[in-house]
Design a protein around this motif. Sequence first.
Motif, PDB file in Angstrom:
ATOM      1  N   ASN A 266      -9.806   0.741   9.786  1.00 43.09           N
ATOM      2  CA  ASN A 266      -9.953   2.097   9.245  1.00 43.09           C
ATOM      3  C   ASN A 266      -8.767   2.982   9.607  1.00 43.09           C
ATOM      4  N   ALA A 267      -8.262   2.834  10.844  1.00 38.85           N
ATOM      5  CA  ALA A 267      -7.110   3.639  11.264  1.00 38.85           C
ATOM      6  C   ALA A 267      -5.858   3.260  10.473  1.00 38.85           C
ATOM      7  N   VAL A 268      -5.652   1.966  10.221  1.00 40.49           N
ATOM      8  CA  VAL A 268      -4.510   1.526   9.420  1.00 40.49           C
ATOM      9  C   VAL A 268      -4.637   2.073   8.001  1.00 40.49           C
ATOM     10  N   ASN A 269      -5.805   1.961   7.417  1.00 43.22           N
ATOM     11  CA  ASN A 269      -6.000   2.495   6.063  1.00 43.22           C
ATOM     12  C   ASN A 269      -5.791   4.010   6.014  1.00 43.22           C
ATOM     13  N   ASP A 270      -6.190   4.700   7.073  1.00 46.51           N
ATOM     14  CA  ASP A 270      -5.953   6.133   7.130  1.00 46.51           C
ATOM     15  C   ASP A 270      -4.457   6.420   7.173  1.00 46.51           C
ATOM     16  N   ALA A 271      -3.703   5.625   7.947  1.00 48.31           N
ATOM     17  CA  ALA A 271      -2.253   5.812   8.035  1.00 48.31           C
ATOM     18  C   ALA A 271      -1.560   5.498   6.711  1.00 48.31           C
ATOM     19  N   LEU A 272      -2.109   4.551   5.949  1.00 51.43           N
ATOM     20  CA  LEU A 272      -1.485   4.147   4.687  1.00 51.43           C
ATOM     21  C   LEU A 272      -1.958   4.964   3.486  1.00 51.43           C
ATOM     22  N   LYS A 273      -2.919   5.840   3.698  1.00 50.30           N
ATOM     23  CA  LYS A 273      -3.486   6.629   2.593  1.00 50.30           C
ATOM     24  C   LYS A 273      -2.431   7.419   1.816  1.00 50.30           C
ATOM     25  N   PRO A 274      -1.458   8.062   2.486  1.00 51.58           N
ATOM     26  CA  PRO A 274      -0.438   8.789   1.720  1.00 51.58           C
ATOM     27  C   PRO A 274       0.397   7.894   0.795  1.00 51.58           C
ATOM     28  N   PHE A 275       0.403   6.588   1.060  1.00 52.13           N
ATOM     29  CA  PHE A 275       1.170   5.648   0.246  1.00 52.13           C
ATOM     30  C   PHE A 275       0.316   4.998  -0.845  1.00 52.13           C
ATOM     31  N   GLY A 276      -0.953   5.374  -0.910  1.00 51.55           N
ATOM     32  CA  GLY A 276      -1.858   4.820  -1.910  1.00 51.55           C
ATOM     33  C   GLY A 276      -2.234   3.370  -1.649  1.00 51.55           C
ATOM     34  N   ALA A 277      -2.104   2.906  -0.429  1.00 55.36           N
ATOM     35  CA  ALA A 277      -2.399   1.514  -0.091  1.00 55.36           C
ATOM     36  C   ALA A 277      -3.747   1.418   0.618  1.00 55.36           C
ATOM     37  N   VAL A 278      -4.525   0.417   0.240  1.00 53.96           N
ATOM     38  CA  VAL A 278      -5.803   0.131   0.892  1.00 53.96           C
ATOM     39  C   VAL A 278      -5.848  -1.360   1.190  1.00 53.96           C
ATOM     40  N   ILE A 279      -6.208  -1.696   2.426  1.00 52.94           N
ATOM     41  CA  ILE A 279      -6.292  -3.095   2.836  1.00 52.94           C
ATOM     42  C   ILE A 279      -7.739  -3.395   3.202  1.00 52.94           C
ATOM     43  N   THR A 280      -8.247  -4.511   2.692  1.00 55.35           N
ATOM     44  CA  THR A 280      -9.657  -4.871   2.941  1.00 55.35           C
ATOM     45  C   THR A 280      -9.786  -6.233   3.598  1.00 55.35           C
ATOM     46  N   GLU A 281      -8.757  -6.670   4.325  1.00 57.46           N
ATOM     47  CA  GLU A 281      -8.833  -7.963   5.011  1.00 57.46           C
ATOM     48  C   GLU A 281      -8.174  -7.858   6.376  1.00 57.46           C
ATOM     49  N   ILE A 282      -8.573  -8.741   7.254  1.00 56.06           N
ATOM     50  CA  ILE A 282      -7.931  -8.866   8.553  1.00 56.06           C
ATOM     51  C   ILE A 282      -7.566 -10.336   8.738  1.00 56.06           C
ATOM     52  N   PRO A 283      -6.589 -10.647   9.550  1.00 55.90           N
ATOM     53  CA  PRO A 283      -5.802  -9.751  10.382  1.00 55.90           C
ATOM     54  C   PRO A 283      -4.794  -8.954   9.566  1.00 55.90           C
ATOM     55  N   LEU A 284      -4.507  -7.773  10.060  1.00 53.85           N
ATOM     56  CA  LEU A 284      -3.565  -6.860   9.411  1.00 53.85           C
ATOM     57  C   LEU A 284      -2.148  -7.237   9.847  1.00 53.85           C
ATOM     58  N   THR A 285      -1.662  -8.328   9.313  1.00 60.72           N
ATOM     59  CA  THR A 285      -0.332  -8.813   9.663  1.00 60.72           C
ATOM     60  C   THR A 285       0.722  -7.955   8.969  1.00 60.72           C
ATOM     61  N   PRO A 286       1.958  -7.981   9.456  1.00 53.67           N
ATOM     62  CA  PRO A 286       3.021  -7.245   8.766  1.00 53.67           C
ATOM     63  C   PRO A 286       3.131  -7.636   7.288  1.00 53.67           C
ATOM     64  N   GLN A 287       2.946  -8.901   6.972  1.00 53.25           N
ATOM     65  CA  GLN A 287       3.020  -9.345   5.579  1.00 53.25           C
ATOM     66  C   GLN A 287       1.939  -8.679   4.734  1.00 53.25           C
ATOM     67  N   ILE A 288       0.722  -8.600   5.240  1.00 54.03           N
ATOM     68  CA  ILE A 288      -0.381  -7.963   4.510  1.00 54.03           C
ATOM     69  C   ILE A 288      -0.076  -6.476   4.289  1.00 54.03           C
ATOM     70  N   ILE A 289       0.417  -5.823   5.331  1.00 53.43           N
ATOM     71  CA  ILE A 289       0.703  -4.385   5.237  1.00 53.43           C
ATOM     72  C   ILE A 289       1.851  -4.128   4.257  1.00 53.43           C
ATOM     73  N   LEU A 290       2.929  -4.906   4.358  1.00 53.83           N
ATOM     74  CA  LEU A 290       4.067  -4.703   3.452  1.00 53.83           C
ATOM     75  C   LEU A 290       3.700  -5.042   2.012  1.00 53.83           C
ATOM     76  N   THR A 291       2.829  -6.016   1.821  1.00 60.44           N
ATOM     77  CA  THR A 291       2.355  -6.333   0.472  1.00 60.44           C
ATOM     78  C   THR A 291       1.548  -5.171  -0.088  1.00 60.44           C
ATOM     79  N   ALA A 292       0.680  -4.584   0.733  1.00 57.69           N
ATOM     80  CA  ALA A 292      -0.127  -3.432   0.279  1.00 57.69           C
ATOM     81  C   ALA A 292       0.763  -2.242  -0.058  1.00 57.69           C
ATOM     82  N   LEU A 293       1.891  -2.119   0.664  1.00 64.48           N
ATOM     83  CA  LEU A 293       2.829  -1.029   0.417  1.00 64.48           C
ATOM     84  C   LEU A 293       3.793  -1.346  -0.727  1.00 64.48           C
TER      85      LEU A 293
END
Length: 198
Positions: free
Chosen positions: A168-195
């Motif tokens: 939830n904290a990661v999704n809150d941080a990514l909210k300004p970028f319009g990115a939502v992640i619904t899986e874990i682990p939140l690896t750098p690859q997952i985050i950069l893909t969402a962005l």
Amino acid sequence: VVNATDRTPRIELRELARIVYFRPDTLPPGIQPELMATRHYVPRQYPFAFTNGVQASWLEVDTDTGFVKLLRHWVVEDCGTIINPQLVDEQIRGGVVQGLGAALFEKCIYDERGQLTNANMADYLVPMSGEMPDIDIGHVVSPTAESELGAKGAGEAGTAGAAAAVANAVNDALKPFGAVITEIPLTPQIILTALKRI
């Protein structure tokens, strides 16, 4: 050891232990040479004594690298009557670290044949002390009627809630970028893909 009916002394405990552990050959046939008593507790109204709590995570997400830095984590848990506060706090911290590991680090990687490629501790990422934030713990005590002391158990809620708090904290941080992640682990690859950076 005394006779149950008239309380007459029969044998000293140290002598009984000596026989059981050093001379079991002198016991009658069929006697199991153990000094052990086991009891089990089962709640009657429902099959579990539930713990519950709330968690929050404060973190930073580097949008260039996809790395997450944990800054602080809070837990308030209700595990009923607390018998040993220090032990309970450390059990909760251990559960939180397991949940943080699931949220950010622990990913099973399989090859095209279905073989696990990171099946040892050299390749499988787990959280280390350097990655862990300070974990502040508070308690709300509402004893359960299902145990003699009112204790419910501790640790399980720490594991389950930590991953959700981080996600939830990661999704809150990514909210300004319009990115939502619904899986874990939140690896750098997952985050950069969402962005949409990779």
